[in-house]
Design a protein around this motif. Structure first.
Motif, PDB file in Angstrom:
ATOM      1  N   ASP A 134      52.239  22.761  49.980  1.00  0.00           N
ATOM      2  CA  ASP A 134      52.494  23.741  48.929  1.00  0.00           C
ATOM      3  C   ASP A 134      51.911  23.203  47.627  1.00  0.00           C
ATOM      4  N   PHE A 135      51.687  24.111  46.682  1.00  0.00           N
ATOM      5  CA  PHE A 135      51.213  23.731  45.359  1.00  0.00           C
ATOM      6  C   PHE A 135      52.387  23.631  44.390  1.00  0.00           C
ATOM      7  N   GLY A 136      52.258  22.716  43.442  1.00  0.00           N
ATOM      8  CA  GLY A 136      53.206  22.609  42.336  1.00  0.00           C
ATOM      9  C   GLY A 136      52.421  22.371  41.054  1.00  0.00           C
ATOM     10  N   ILE A 137      52.805  23.022  39.979  1.00  0.00           N
ATOM     11  CA  ILE A 137      52.066  22.927  38.721  1.00  0.00           C
ATOM     12  C   ILE A 137      52.756  21.946  37.784  1.00  0.00           C
ATOM     13  N   THR A 138      51.981  21.047  37.216  1.00  0.00           N
ATOM     14  CA  THR A 138      52.473  20.137  36.198  1.00  0.00           C
ATOM     15  C   THR A 138      51.389  20.014  35.134  1.00  0.00           C
ATOM     16  N   GLU A 139      51.480  19.009  34.281  1.00  0.00           N
ATOM     17  CA  GLU A 139      50.464  18.837  33.247  1.00  0.00           C
ATOM     18  C   GLU A 139      50.193  17.362  33.023  1.00  0.00           C
ATOM     19  N   ALA A 140      49.028  17.096  32.438  1.00  0.00           N
ATOM     20  CA  ALA A 140      48.635  15.740  32.084  1.00  0.00           C
ATOM     21  C   ALA A 140      47.890  15.802  30.760  1.00  0.00           C
ATOM     22  N   VAL A 141      47.578  14.640  30.208  1.00  0.00           N
ATOM     23  CA  VAL A 141      46.837  14.566  28.945  1.00  0.00           C
ATOM     24  C   VAL A 141      45.485  13.939  29.235  1.00  0.00           C
ATOM     25  N   LYS A 142      44.432  14.687  28.939  1.00  0.00           N
ATOM     26  CA  LYS A 142      43.064  14.218  29.149  1.00  0.00           C
ATOM     27  C   LYS A 142      42.265  14.473  27.881  1.00  0.00           C
ATOM     28  N   ASP A 143      41.608  13.438  27.384  1.00  0.00           N
ATOM     29  CA  ASP A 143      40.810  13.541  26.154  1.00  0.00           C
ATOM     30  C   ASP A 143      41.644  14.067  24.984  1.00  0.00           C
ATOM     31  N   GLY A 144      42.906  13.653  24.917  1.00  0.00           N
ATOM     32  CA  GLY A 144      43.762  14.017  23.805  1.00  0.00           C
ATOM     33  C   GLY A 144      44.315  15.421  23.847  1.00  0.00           C
ATOM     34  N   LYS A 145      44.193  16.111  24.997  1.00  0.00           N
ATOM     35  CA  LYS A 145      44.699  17.473  25.100  1.00  0.00           C
ATOM     36  C   LYS A 145      45.421  17.660  26.434  1.00  0.00           C
ATOM     37  N   PHE A 146      46.331  18.637  26.442  1.00  0.00           N
ATOM     38  CA  PHE A 146      47.049  18.953  27.673  1.00  0.00           C
ATOM     39  C   PHE A 146      46.132  19.708  28.632  1.00  0.00           C
ATOM     40  N   ILE A 147      46.239  19.398  29.907  1.00  0.00           N
ATOM     41  CA  ILE A 147      45.585  20.186  30.945  1.00  0.00           C
ATOM     42  C   ILE A 147      46.617  20.526  32.012  1.00  0.00           C
ATOM     43  N   ASP A 148      46.490  21.715  32.597  1.00  0.00           N
ATOM     44  CA  ASP A 148      47.358  22.097  33.709  1.00  0.00           C
ATOM     45  C   ASP A 148      46.818  21.488  34.992  1.00  0.00           C
ATOM     46  N   VAL A 149      47.698  20.924  35.769  1.00  0.00           N
ATOM     47  CA  VAL A 149      47.321  20.273  37.021  1.00  0.00           C
ATOM     48  C   VAL A 149      48.050  20.964  38.166  1.00  0.00           C
ATOM     49  N   HIS A 150      47.283  21.404  39.143  1.00  0.00           N
ATOM     50  CA  HIS A 150      47.857  22.025  40.336  1.00  0.00           C
ATOM     51  C   HIS A 150      47.873  20.973  41.437  1.00  0.00           C
ATOM     52  N   CYS A 151      49.051  20.449  41.717  1.00  0.00           N
ATOM     53  CA  CYS A 151      49.182  19.379  42.711  1.00  0.00           C
ATOM     54  C   CYS A 151      49.411  19.978  44.101  1.00  0.00           C
ATOM     55  N   LEU A 152      48.478  19.709  45.012  1.00  0.00           N
ATOM     56  CA  LEU A 152      48.684  20.090  46.409  1.00  0.00           C
ATOM     57  C   LEU A 152      49.475  18.972  47.074  1.00  0.00           C
ATOM     58  N   ILE A 153      50.663  19.300  47.539  1.00  0.00           N
ATOM     59  CA  ILE A 153      51.556  18.297  48.124  1.00  0.00           C
ATOM     60  C   ILE A 153      51.686  18.553  49.621  1.00  0.00           C
ATOM     61  N   MET A 154      51.418  17.530  50.388  1.00  0.00           N
ATOM     62  CA  MET A 154      51.620  17.574  51.836  1.00  0.00           C
ATOM     63  C   MET A 154      52.763  16.627  52.184  1.00  0.00           C
TER      64      MET A 154
END
Length: 481
Positions: A134-154
């Motif tokens: 399943d997918f789960g959405i979180t966020e991270a900081v890249k180049d000083g800005k937030f990005i949305d990360v879609h984590c595929l979890i098995m």
């Protein structure tokens, strides 16, 4: 029951009168009459609700209020405490707990036991080498800005192990690439893979009229890796409840607060290391290390294919008169794109390339969503810090500060730190944080010229020398930011 059977025998088989039966059995005449001539048919025990909420009118009153409140929005409905207080105004002498129990029971059955839905769940069996994704959405900081990360979890329910692949989206290319990388991290292929109705894999969801229909690309992928697909029913998340729980587990334990990353591959490495450490804990039920269970589970898994499986999607597109084509809902300019009647667009999970009808690569770049980000709200953060400057080193946002700004605010005297925060707040009204960091020396010099000679201040620093002290500084003294 033995005495009743004796009375029945005397009456039916020996034809003895009731008086003699009472004497011989040493029971009352009425008792002898009852058991001798009446039938003792077993009856179901009727559970009667007792208590003042059922025996008096209070339960009826509360039920009317609950039915009345159901027509309103949840935020307008009376809470248990309010209902209890209103009952007291009508002379109710019971306790708050009595009312709460009644309300809970009413909500459970909606006032009618015949309407109560069976909430028992079927216990699912989890053999080794069966996985859920399943997918789960979180966020991270890249180049000083937030990005949305879609984590595929098995996740693998048998061992309680999990693998996570951070991705920029949930399209078919990302989904298949994430599965491929998950299999590689596992070191094998699960025999069965349970998924919900992801658009990347399912054309038509499973229903009463038939089984789920999968995309050709997903079926081809499954045939290559030889796993069996198990589709969940619509709106039945409990059928893959293990991975649903893992999504929250990974989010709250490993990516909160948001990590600072260099790339999606970097975050993949970070999460892989953390999940590997997590597998050293004891299984919650089997009292064995998760890693040991995973090693056992791998014995039941399918082997990885010897050949590599390429993940891409190819379509034909036409450029407009400006030489633009649409990729991920964004217009992208393709050099010489308008010269051809059509173009071949090849999409990978992170990149794309455009090829002419004659095989010439016209353009190649990162997919637009790879550059999609959100600014960190530095202005509001700095204002909060200014009211409490002591919190700056411990704030969750402190690791996201650019190097020069972080060093500038690391000064110990709180009065001076507060002054610097106010100076940055004024700058952030006009510039964004990246500009402030890039123009840091010039802006600081302007500030010094407006206030005082910088050499006379006891806490002032020659910031041009600061960059020279940083790891990786260049020979000319400029920091690599």
């Amino acid at each position: 029951m033995t005495k009743i059977n004796h009375i029945k025998t005397l009456r039916n088989h020996e034809d003895i009168s009731i008086n003699k039966i009472a004497q011989r059995a040493q029971v009352n005449w009425r008792t002898a009459k009852k058991y001798a001539d009446e039938d003792q048919v077993p009856q179901e025990k009727q559970v009667m609700r007792k208590g003042m909420m059922y025996e008096d009118h209070w339960g009826e009153m509360v039920t009317d209020w609950l039915i009345e409140d159901q027509k309103l929005k949840p935020k307008l409905r009376r809470r248990n405490k309010t209902i209890f207080q209103e009952l007291q105004t009508h002379g109710f002498t019971g306790s708050y707990r009595t009312v709460s129990y009644f309300i809970a029971e009413w909500k459970e059955g909606k006032g009618n036991s015949d309407d109560v839905k069976d909430k028992n769940s079927e216990r699912l069996n989890h053999p080794p080498a069966e996985a859920q994704v399943d997918f789960g959405i979180t966020e991270a900081v890249k180049d000083g800005k937030f990005i949305d990360v879609h984590c595929l979890i098995m996740s693998l329910p048998y061992s309680n192990a999990a693998f996570t692949i951070p991705l920029p989206g949930e399209n078919q290319e990302c989904f298949l690439y994430g599965l491929k990388k998950s299999f590689e991290l596992l070191g094998g292929v699960p025999r069965k893979l349970r998924i919900d109705n992801l658009k990347a894999a399912v054309i038509k969801a499973r229903n009463k009229d038939g089984e789920a229909i999968f995309t050709d690309e997903f079926l081809q992928f499954a045939n290559f890796y030889r796993f069996e697909i198990q589709a969940c029913n619509v709106r039945k998340g409990n059928e893959k409840g293990h991975v649903e729980n893992k999504v929250g587990y990974v989010r709250y334990n490993f990516v909160t607060p948001s990590p600072v990353i260099e790339s999606y591959e970097d975050l993949t490495t970070i999460l892989s290391e953390k999940l590997a450490q997590d597998r050293q804990r004891i299984h919650y039920a089997k009292e064995v290390r998760i890693q040991e269970l995973l090693d056992e589970e791998l014995n039941h898994a399918l082997a990885l294919p010897d050949e590599d499986y390429p993940i891409f999607k190819e379509t034909k597109v036409t450029a407009n008169k400006y030489g633009e084509i649409t990729i991920d809902s964004m217009k992208e300019h393709i050099p010489k794109g308008y010269n051809f009647s059509y173009l071949h667009l090849i999409l990978y999970w992170d990149r794309y390339k455009v090829v002419s009808p004659y095989g010439e690569i016209l353009h190649s770049d990162f997919r637009p969503y790879m550059n999609k980000n959100r600014n960190i709200p530095w202005l509001s953060i700095m204002r909060a810090w200014a009211s409490k400057p002591r919190s700056v080193p411990y704030s969750r946002y402190n690791p996201y500060l650019p190097g020069r700004i972080a060093a500038y605010l690391s000064i110990e005297p709180l009065t001076l730190r507060k002054e610097r925060l106010h100076w940055l707040i004024n700058l952030l009204i006009q510039y964004d944080m990246e500009e402030v960091n890039d123009k840091f020396y010039d802006l600081l010099q302007q500030q010094s010229e407006r206030t005082f000679d910088s050499t006379s201040h006891p806490y002032d620093v020659d910031w041009s020398k600061y960059d020279l002290l940083q790891p990786g500084a260049q020979e000319d003294g400029e920091q690599r930011v």
